[in-house]
Design an enzyme around this catalytic site. Structure first.
Site, short mmCIF file in Angstrom:
data_model
loop_
_atom_site.label_atom_id
_atom_site.label_comp_id
_atom_site.label_asym_id
_atom_site.label_seq_id
_atom_site.Cartn_x
_atom_site.Cartn_y
_atom_site.Cartn_z
N LYS B 200 0.84 -1.20 0.00
CA LYS B 200 0.00 0.00 0.00
C LYS B 200 0.87 1.26 0.00
CE LYS B 200 -4.43 1.69 1.37
NZ LYS B 200 -5.14 2.33 2.45
N ASN B 208 0.66 10.67 -1.53
CA ASN B 208 0.38 11.54 -0.39
C ASN B 208 1.46 12.60 -0.25
OD1 ASN B 208 -2.06 10.83 1.42
ND2 ASN B 208 -1.25 8.85 0.81
#
Lengths: 320, 320
Positions: B200, B208
């Protein structure tokens, strides 16, 4: 080269290409000291022709009412020393300007940031007619013909040759330095221009780059512990890039850059000023060329690469 | 562990710690499906007590008028499954909450971002009572008790053990998945939670991080050639970090992340949303812990390090 006017008593004729914060300041100082200076200025021509040049400085303000200003290089006389003081982002115009402006034995003095700028100039005028100058100065252009000098002002001169083969200190470096020193501009000599350029990048790459990415002045970059770590690890990559290119920057020099910056007043870098004014950033000269040359020479420069990509994106959308 | 209610027909009692975009959404879906759910919510207690929970979703809006809401963990019954859905930046409260909230045979399901979050929980409840869940969901909290679900919603479950020793698919994973599937939440199983977490991060670290530094949505990050190079080289470092920690992420997985992102609508990452709302960023869970663990395991992660320093500075001054 033999007939470049070398003696202190022979007058040399100067041209300034780019009459802004750097070119306007040094050109005005030279003219005030009695040197013949011709200023090329496209956008500010009308104002400078009518109102001259004004310099505000803690060392004393002055105004030159009459300056030899031109908007077209075709109207200028051939000069012995052509000072290139444009932003590197405008260098695409140099091929059109330099050959006709340069006296048959004249030289170009490149007062620009970054790496590889002399190579660009040399392709137009030849590899034995170029010098590089590193300016240690804080100055801004307030408006057309209006220069504000804030602090410092020294120039470090070095001879260029293809592949940046070190040339030591030459007679024409001394002759040019003589003119600048008459104009009260402190001068230094570098025997190895490429080493001097890499040393300046030790400061310029982290502080210019991070000032834009982190929206910060020098004081925050040097005091905040996280940004300081970023500064220091980028500096280490610059040293590694220089080493791959055959130039050794001593650790004590890096330490000095850090302690000098700690003592500086809060300062907006030139790249940050460009960013705020939505002007193109000098990313290629300051970061792109060092990154490519260091990498090609075998250095691993991943943080410079990331900063380069970041700045390129920020610059593109800043001006979109 | 023997008496954790494993059978499909035995009801399990759930607690939600953090009734926001994630905890509010999944808790409301579970309660609507008939599961007993207790919601801990400090800031939004009054509103949720009076008005319940509202979920807007393309799969159908719904409202729960009556929910078991608490502002104090002391008023809550011991639960079989405690779902931790706080932002990782609030994890300092977990030591005070979890032990009393957990049934003697209960487990904690950590639905948080990043790496090492299960370790933090395990220190309070023991290393054999923790599961991790990776949420693939776009949802926001619009206001107290008001959740907007935008897209996706699957959870990938994995068992935790100290040092992230792979556990395969356990019976309690199946029991919990049964409850979620009743609530129409798509479930997957991971036999190796650490591998799932690193995978992930292949997306979470570049998107991000760069969304904050470059002030950009996912579409710009994936299409602009310079930011895409930054994304891809950061992804390569995440793969190297995982490899140093003994987990191999196949190249085809990285390719899939890129092509999936190309097809996504423009999307503000959770870190960018936090930045815009001036909330603390989940830098340590998403970037700091992977950086430290990967480096400690022998990986060279210079771009992750630079991004970490940059985000830490930006976050600090964003909230100053």
């Amino acid at each position: 080269m033999a007939s470049f006017p070398l003696s202190a008593s022979t007058p040399r004729r100067y041209a300034i290409v780019g009459t802004g914060a750097i070119g306007g300041y040094y050109g005005a100082k030279l003219q005030r000291a009695g040197v013949e200076v011709h200023f090329l200025t496209r956008s500010d021509y009308e104002v400078i022709r009518q109102e001259g040049l004004t310099v505000e400085s803690p060392e004393g303000n002055f105004r030159l009412g009459e300056v030899r200003a031109y908007r077209d290089v075709a109207d200028m006389p051939p000069c012995d020393v052509v000072i290139v003081a444009l932003k590197t982002t405008q260098n695409q115009v140099l091929g059109e300007l330099l050959p006709s402006l340069l006296n048959s034995d004249g030289v170009v003095l490149v007062l620009q940031n970054g790496l590889g700028v002399e190579d660009e100039v040399a392709q137009w005028v030849g590899g034995d007619r170029v010098l590089g100058g590193l300016c240690f100065i804080c100055s801004n252009k307030l408006g057309p013909g209006q220069i504000r000098h804030l602090d410092y002002g020294a120039i470090a001169l070095g001879e260029y040759r293809p592949n940046y083969k070190p040339q030591g200190v030459t007679q024409r470096m001394r002759a040019i330095a003589h003119d600048f020193e008459r104009a009260e501009i402190p001068m230094q000599f570098h025997e190895d221009l490429l080493l001097a350029r890499w040393k300046k990048l030790v400061w310029n790459i982290p502080f210019n780059g991070l000032s834009v990415v982190l929206d910060a002045k020098t004081d925050r970059l040097i005091t905040d512990s996280n940004s300081r770590q970023a500064v220091e690890s980028l500096m280490a990559e610059v040293v590694a890039g220089a080493r791959a290119c055959g130039r050794e920057i001593p650790g004590v020099f890096v330490e000095e850059m850090l302690t000098t910056t700690e003592k500086m007043p809060p300062y907006l870098t030139s790249m940050k000023l460009d960013f705020e004014a939505k002007r193109p950033l000098e990313i290629e000269a300051i970061l792109g060329t060092p990154l490519r040359r260091g990498t090609a020479a075998g250095a691993s420069l991943p943080q410079m690469a990331l900063l380069y990509q970041q700045l390129t994106v920020l610059d593109r959308y800043n001006r979109a």
